[in-house]
Scaffold this motif. Sequence first.
Motif, short mmCIF file in Angstrom:
data_model
loop_
_atom_site.label_atom_id
_atom_site.label_comp_id
_atom_site.label_asym_id
_atom_site.label_seq_id
_atom_site.Cartn_x
_atom_site.Cartn_y
_atom_site.Cartn_z
N VAL A 59 0.85 -1.20 0.00
CA VAL A 59 0.00 0.00 0.00
C VAL A 59 0.88 1.25 0.00
N VAL A 60 1.88 1.25 0.86
CA VAL A 60 2.80 2.39 0.95
C VAL A 60 3.48 2.61 -0.39
N GLU A 61 3.95 1.52 -0.97
CA GLU A 61 4.65 1.57 -2.26
C GLU A 61 3.75 2.16 -3.35
N SER A 62 2.53 1.72 -3.37
CA SER A 62 1.58 2.19 -4.38
C SER A 62 1.34 3.70 -4.24
N LEU A 63 1.01 4.12 -3.04
CA LEU A 63 0.61 5.52 -2.84
C LEU A 63 1.81 6.48 -2.91
N TYR A 64 2.97 6.03 -2.46
CA TYR A 64 4.13 6.93 -2.45
C TYR A 64 4.95 6.90 -3.73
N SER A 65 4.61 6.03 -4.66
CA SER A 65 5.30 6.08 -5.95
C SER A 65 4.60 7.03 -6.91
N CYS A 66 3.46 7.58 -6.50
CA CYS A 66 2.73 8.54 -7.36
C CYS A 66 3.48 9.86 -7.42
N LEU A 67 3.52 10.45 -8.61
CA LEU A 67 4.22 11.73 -8.82
C LEU A 67 3.33 12.93 -8.51
N LEU A 68 2.04 12.69 -8.32
CA LEU A 68 1.04 13.76 -8.15
C LEU A 68 1.05 14.70 -9.35
N CYS A 69 1.35 14.15 -10.53
CA CYS A 69 1.50 15.01 -11.72
C CYS A 69 0.17 15.34 -12.39
N ARG A 70 -0.87 14.62 -12.04
CA ARG A 70 -2.24 14.83 -12.55
C ARG A 70 -2.43 14.51 -14.02
N ALA A 71 -1.48 13.81 -14.63
CA ALA A 71 -1.68 13.43 -16.04
C ALA A 71 -2.92 12.56 -16.15
N CYS A 72 -3.11 11.68 -15.17
CA CYS A 72 -4.25 10.75 -15.18
C CYS A 72 -5.58 11.48 -15.24
N GLU A 73 -5.65 12.65 -14.59
CA GLU A 73 -6.92 13.37 -14.50
C GLU A 73 -7.39 13.89 -15.85
N LEU A 74 -6.46 13.99 -16.80
CA LEU A 74 -6.84 14.49 -18.13
C LEU A 74 -7.82 13.55 -18.82
N LYS A 75 -7.77 12.28 -18.48
CA LYS A 75 -8.62 11.31 -19.18
C LYS A 75 -9.71 10.71 -18.30
N CYS A 76 -9.83 11.17 -17.08
CA CYS A 76 -10.87 10.59 -16.21
C CYS A 76 -12.24 11.08 -16.68
N PRO A 77 -13.14 10.18 -17.07
CA PRO A 77 -14.44 10.61 -17.61
C PRO A 77 -15.34 11.29 -16.58
N ILE A 78 -15.04 11.07 -15.28
CA ILE A 78 -15.87 11.74 -14.27
C ILE A 78 -15.05 12.76 -13.47
N ALA A 79 -13.91 13.15 -14.02
CA ALA A 79 -13.07 14.21 -13.46
C ALA A 79 -12.77 14.01 -11.97
N LEU A 80 -12.37 12.83 -11.62
CA LEU A 80 -11.99 12.57 -10.22
C LEU A 80 -10.71 13.34 -9.88
N PRO A 81 -10.63 13.93 -8.70
CA PRO A 81 -9.37 14.57 -8.28
C PRO A 81 -8.39 13.50 -7.79
N ILE A 82 -7.83 12.77 -8.74
CA ILE A 82 -7.05 11.56 -8.41
C ILE A 82 -5.84 11.88 -7.54
N ALA A 83 -5.09 12.92 -7.93
CA ALA A 83 -3.88 13.26 -7.16
C ALA A 83 -4.25 13.65 -5.72
N GLU A 84 -5.38 14.34 -5.58
CA GLU A 84 -5.80 14.76 -4.24
C GLU A 84 -6.20 13.54 -3.39
N ILE A 85 -6.86 12.59 -4.02
CA ILE A 85 -7.25 11.37 -3.31
C ILE A 85 -5.99 10.65 -2.80
#
Lengths: 116, 338
Positions: A59-85
Amino acid sequence: MKDPRAEIIETAGKCLYCGFCEALCPTRPLGPHRGYGPRGRVNIAYMLAKGEIVASSHVVESLYSCLLCRACELKCPIALPIAEIIRNARGLIAEPGLNASKSPSINRVQVFARRT
Amino acid sequence: MPPSLPALIGCRYLLDVRSILRILADNIKRTGLPVPGDPGLLTSWSTGLDLPEKGDVILYTGGLYQLLPYIEEFAEYLEKLEGGKAGGLLLKAAGKLRRLASLSKIVVRPSRERLEYSRQVLVSIVELLKSAGVEIAYPRSVDSYSGVLLYDMGLDTVFKEHARKVAEALESVGAKTIVTIDPHTTHVLRKVFPRYVEGFAPTVKSYIEVLAENIDNLQFKQGDAGRVVIHDPCFYARYEDIIDEPRLLLGKAGYTVVEPRRSGRMTYCCGGPIESIAPRLSRRIAETRARELDEAGGEIIATLCPICYSNLRRAYRGLGLERDIQDLSILLYRRLGP
């Protein structure tokens, strides 16, 4: 400010599990499993906030390897604030007394099968 | 042959996150900085610049440019701890990683060249602001590290306390506008502080926005300055919507802006935000981006963020390529003049 745990449950719980976000994630193609991509991270954050899993090394590895770059949010069809989550979920790990544990690894099959 | 255990669990990248979080929190509490260092390093660059202490528009550096040489050294130290062949690396390093808790006491000494580059960036920003007709003040006692790494890492309690101190100091000088110089500090001051510090709502602008607003006042040399490949930092492009401004400025300064395959809102991260947590993963992302910027075919690569500058520079070095990477401020400052 809202309770971060409640906020994660509310927002991450909306994830459609479509996986469009994964194509844009810089870490996903380099990581060993889907916990290195946004869809995996959002669902790990959701389960962590619900208390369904503990903050294991995976779990730690998964969450802390994120760059918080928000590239993912560009394609989220429901505009989830993924980096914030993901950042809020880090708070559940980093904050003393909140879910910090050195308990055994979560069962990855359990995490990724749960919401399909 | 059955797969080995490392192959089954996958090649793992992260250092001991909890130890790193403890180091970070410990450093902040002791010195106000995220890495070991003297707090005086944040303001020493301004010696001899004759900047007023008070004014309606103040410069708040947030310390990232000054700290980056130290963060680079610290990350390289951590990377050495992480060293070892893929697969068994965590097992190999396990003994060393136990020592991480005492790392907050180590001393990092960046090269003179790196420190000088950071100083040049800061001086260039001040000179550019002056040339644009902005009356900029620099209250040295107020400048500090913004705490952005605490926030990003989820250390909310430590961040909240740190943010309160920073905000109180900023409010004490009564400035109308706070000018920031890097994307992370811009974002944390503009969007995050107001959520953590009640009543904190000053106008926060990046120096790039301020220069673009005053672009007509800027006088640049005539002639072609070369082809510049622009690397948009995620925090300007996707968090703060600062995309057109650097292009306008580079264009006015005589540069031809070359767009890489992924640019603007679609930009690709430099890998920097995880350099202290997962140095190898960070480097692989940086190398991907470095190659992409290279393929765009410019003479110079422009970065707008100290973290991007540092990570891309290291990536080119790792790839064995010599490339001219420059901070936007340096490129603009070079072109100032009639």
